[in-house]
Design a protein around this motif. Structure first.
Motif, mmCIF file in Angstrom:
data_model
loop_
_atom_site.group_PDB
_atom_site.id
_atom_site.type_symbol
_atom_site.label_atom_id
_atom_site.label_comp_id
_atom_site.label_asym_id
_atom_site.label_seq_id
_atom_site.Cartn_x
_atom_site.Cartn_y
_atom_site.Cartn_z
ATOM 1 N N ASN A 1 68.359 47.755 65.236
ATOM 2 C CA ASN A 1 69.554 48.518 66.077
ATOM 3 C C ASN A 1 70.594 47.762 66.049
ATOM 4 O O ASN A 1 71.583 47.195 66.836
ATOM 5 N N GLN A 2 70.631 46.130 66.813
ATOM 6 C CA GLN A 2 70.769 44.794 66.482
ATOM 7 C C GLN A 2 71.729 45.001 65.438
ATOM 8 O O GLN A 2 72.948 45.027 65.613
ATOM 9 N N ASN A 3 71.784 45.590 63.915
ATOM 10 C CA ASN A 3 72.606 45.516 62.950
ATOM 11 C C ASN A 3 73.290 46.082 63.307
ATOM 12 O O ASN A 3 74.839 46.398 63.029
ATOM 13 N N PHE A 4 72.813 47.188 63.823
ATOM 14 C CA PHE A 4 73.726 48.684 63.769
ATOM 15 C C PHE A 4 74.655 48.631 64.845
ATOM 16 O O PHE A 4 75.619 48.820 64.967
ATOM 17 N N GLU A 5 74.339 47.986 66.038
ATOM 18 C CA GLU A 5 75.390 47.501 67.165
ATOM 19 C C GLU A 5 76.394 46.500 66.483
ATOM 20 O O GLU A 5 77.682 47.104 66.406
ATOM 21 N N THR A 6 75.773 45.845 65.809
ATOM 22 C CA THR A 6 77.292 44.296 64.831
ATOM 23 C C THR A 6 78.014 45.416 64.309
ATOM 24 O O THR A 6 79.217 45.148 63.832
ATOM 25 N N TYR B 1 78.392 48.491 64.204
ATOM 26 C CA TYR B 1 79.160 49.652 65.038
ATOM 27 C C TYR B 1 80.661 48.587 65.939
ATOM 28 O O TYR B 1 82.054 49.319 65.419
ATOM 29 N N ARG B 2 80.631 47.713 66.000
ATOM 30 C CA ARG B 2 81.538 46.621 66.824
ATOM 31 C C ARG B 2 82.289 45.955 65.753
ATOM 32 O O ARG B 2 83.832 46.545 65.878
ATOM 33 N N SER C 1 84.668 49.137 64.978
ATOM 34 C CA SER C 1 86.034 49.669 66.175
ATOM 35 C C SER C 1 86.995 48.573 65.846
ATOM 36 O O SER C 1 87.751 49.118 66.516
#
Length: 62
Positions: free
Chosen positions: A41-46, A48-49, A52
């Motif tokens: 989840n942390q990888n996907f959040e990184t 995604y940011r 963006s």
């Protein structure tokens, strides 16, 4: 606004085990699976940011 290159942050390694080791308890296996889920989840959040940021930069460049 000028674009400042920030680079990519290091991602966390993800290890998927097919089943718990014979010597591991169910609780140990569940903890390891939860840690992997958190890392993923942390990888996907990184990612995604970062995407963006790129999208915002491209929108401003027009």
């Amino acid at each position: 606004m000028a674009f400042d290159k920030t680079g990519m942050q290091a991602l966390f390694p993800i290890y998927f085990s097919r089943m718990a080791e014979k010597s591991a308890s169910k609780e140990d296996y569940d903890i390891a699976a939860a840690q992997n889920e958190g890392n993923l989840n942390q990888n996907f959040e990184t990612l995604y940011r970062k995407l963006s940021d790129i999208e915002d930069y491209l929108a401003e460049a027009e």
